[in-house]
Design a protein around this motif. Structure first.
Motif, PDB file in Angstrom:
ATOM      1  N   PHE A   3      20.638  -0.282  39.180  1.00 55.17           N
ATOM      2  CA  PHE A   3      20.387  -1.430  39.774  1.00 55.17           C
ATOM      3  C   PHE A   3      19.745  -2.377  38.701  1.00 55.17           C
ATOM      4  O   PHE A   3      18.689  -2.115  38.020  1.00 55.17           O
ATOM      5  N   GLY A   4      20.616  -3.402  38.420  1.00 56.58           N
ATOM      6  CA  GLY A   4      19.972  -4.252  37.353  1.00 56.58           C
ATOM      7  C   GLY A   4      20.190  -3.565  35.927  1.00 56.58           C
ATOM      8  O   GLY A   4      21.237  -3.119  35.831  1.00 56.58           O
ATOM      9  N   PHE A   5      19.145  -3.485  35.320  1.00 56.20           N
ATOM     10  CA  PHE A   5      19.019  -2.851  33.981  1.00 56.20           C
ATOM     11  C   PHE A   5      18.508  -1.325  34.208  1.00 56.20           C
ATOM     12  O   PHE A   5      18.195  -0.786  32.997  1.00 56.20           O
ATOM     13  N   ARG A   6      17.866  -1.042  34.968  1.00 57.96           N
ATOM     14  CA  ARG A   6      17.132   0.247  35.220  1.00 57.96           C
ATOM     15  C   ARG A   6      17.985   1.061  36.132  1.00 57.96           C
ATOM     16  O   ARG A   6      18.724   0.958  37.216  1.00 57.96           O
ATOM     17  N   LYS A   7      17.843   2.305  35.714  1.00 53.85           N
ATOM     18  CA  LYS A   7      18.444   3.377  36.673  1.00 53.85           C
ATOM     19  C   LYS A   7      17.557   3.854  37.880  1.00 53.85           C
ATOM     20  O   LYS A   7      16.348   4.186  37.500  1.00 53.85           O
ATOM     21  N   VAL A   8      17.935   3.704  39.017  1.00 52.13           N
ATOM     22  CA  VAL A   8      17.251   4.212  39.968  1.00 52.13           C
ATOM     23  C   VAL A   8      16.751   5.769  39.956  1.00 52.13           C
ATOM     24  O   VAL A   8      17.658   6.496  39.430  1.00 52.13           O
ATOM     25  N   CYS A  54       7.018  15.337  46.044  1.00 57.57           N
ATOM     26  CA  CYS A  54       7.968  14.534  45.815  1.00 57.57           C
ATOM     27  C   CYS A  54       7.980  14.096  44.229  1.00 57.57           C
ATOM     28  O   CYS A  54       7.098  13.982  43.742  1.00 57.57           O
ATOM     29  N   LEU A  55       9.426  14.441  43.692  1.00 56.75           N
ATOM     30  CA  LEU A  55       9.455  14.325  42.416  1.00 56.75           C
ATOM     31  C   LEU A  55      10.492  13.312  42.160  1.00 56.75           C
ATOM     32  O   LEU A  55      11.701  13.290  42.571  1.00 56.75           O
ATOM     33  N   ALA A  56      10.261  12.413  41.306  1.00 61.44           N
ATOM     34  CA  ALA A  56      11.224  11.337  40.931  1.00 61.44           C
ATOM     35  C   ALA A  56      11.274  11.540  39.433  1.00 61.44           C
ATOM     36  O   ALA A  56      10.431  11.290  38.523  1.00 61.44           O
ATOM     37  N   GLN A  57      12.384  11.056  38.972  1.00 59.53           N
ATOM     38  CA  GLN A  57      12.935  11.339  37.665  1.00 59.53           C
ATOM     39  C   GLN A  57      14.038  10.197  37.381  1.00 59.53           C
ATOM     40  O   GLN A  57      14.987   9.984  37.849  1.00 59.53           O
ATOM     41  N   ASN A  58      13.837   9.462  36.098  1.00 58.83           N
ATOM     42  CA  ASN A  58      14.908   8.768  35.538  1.00 58.83           C
ATOM     43  C   ASN A  58      14.655   8.623  34.075  1.00 58.83           C
ATOM     44  O   ASN A  58      14.034   9.562  33.431  1.00 58.83           O
ATOM     45  N   GLU A  59      15.325   8.127  33.356  1.00 57.37           N
ATOM     46  CA  GLU A  59      15.333   8.037  31.788  1.00 57.37           C
ATOM     47  C   GLU A  59      14.033   7.547  31.127  1.00 57.37           C
ATOM     48  O   GLU A  59      13.777   7.872  30.061  1.00 57.37           O
ATOM     49  N   ARG A  60      13.118   7.002  31.911  1.00 48.92           N
ATOM     50  CA  ARG A  60      11.772   6.472  31.780  1.00 48.92           C
ATOM     51  C   ARG A  60      10.695   7.647  31.727  1.00 48.92           C
ATOM     52  O   ARG A  60       9.558   7.596  31.365  1.00 48.92           O
ATOM     53  N   GLY A  61      11.093   8.578  32.608  1.00 47.27           N
ATOM     54  CA  GLY A  61      10.140   9.835  32.816  1.00 47.27           C
ATOM     55  C   GLY A  61      10.098  10.422  34.060  1.00 47.27           C
ATOM     56  O   GLY A  61      11.225  10.142  34.815  1.00 47.27           O
ATOM     57  N   THR A  62       9.160  11.081  34.609  1.00 43.06           N
ATOM     58  CA  THR A  62       8.969  11.987  35.704  1.00 43.06           C
ATOM     59  C   THR A  62       7.619  11.640  36.213  1.00 43.06           C
ATOM     60  O   THR A  62       6.670  11.592  35.541  1.00 43.06           O
ATOM     61  N   ILE A  63       7.650  11.335  37.590  1.00 39.01           N
ATOM     62  CA  ILE A  63       6.441  11.459  38.293  1.00 39.01           C
ATOM     63  C   ILE A  63       6.482  12.000  39.393  1.00 39.01           C
ATOM     64  O   ILE A  63       7.370  12.284  40.025  1.00 39.01           O
ATOM     65  N   GLU A  64       5.378  12.622  39.958  1.00 36.33           N
ATOM     66  CA  GLU A  64       5.395  13.614  41.102  1.00 36.33           C
ATOM     67  C   GLU A  64       4.185  13.232  42.032  1.00 36.33           C
ATOM     68  O   GLU A  64       3.305  12.759  41.605  1.00 36.33           O
ATOM     69  N   SER A  65       4.237  13.252  43.089  1.00 34.51           N
ATOM     70  CA  SER A  65       3.250  13.259  44.173  1.00 34.51           C
ATOM     71  C   SER A  65       2.988  14.417  45.266  1.00 34.51           C
ATOM     72  O   SER A  65       4.333  14.953  45.487  1.00 34.51           O
TER      73      SER A  65
END
Length: 83
Positions: A3-8, A54-65
């Motif tokens: 989306f734009g220049f960032r990977k969802v 909930c784990l979210a990952q893209n080329e900028r890293g990983t975050i979880e809650s």
């Protein structure tokens, strides 16, 4: 997906250490552009109560809650007949 220049981010839900699969064990994973919403159909205290992550990952890293779901009560489904 971009989306734009960032990977969802890729979003994954877990109960305990087990990945939740869509349309299994009462779980439904709804996806829109940025979110993956977890909903539970016909909650069962013994099956659904517990720790969720909930784990979210893209080329900028990983975050979880994470959070704990407690089922405090059960509701009854009512059927209404019309004359």
């Amino acid at each position: 997906m971009y989306f734009g220049f960032r990977k969802v981010p890729d979003i994954t839900w877990y109960k305990g250490d087990v990945q939740i699969e869509d349309e299994k064990n009462g779980y439904h994973l709804q996806r829109n552009l940025y979110n993956r919403i977890l909903s539970i159909r016909k909650v069962d205290r013994g099956q659904h109560e517990g720790r969720y992550k909930c784990l979210a990952q893209n080329e900028r890293g990983t975050i979880e809650s994470d959070s704990t779901l407690r089922v405090l009560g059960m509701s009854m489904d009512f059927l209404f007949a019309s004359d």
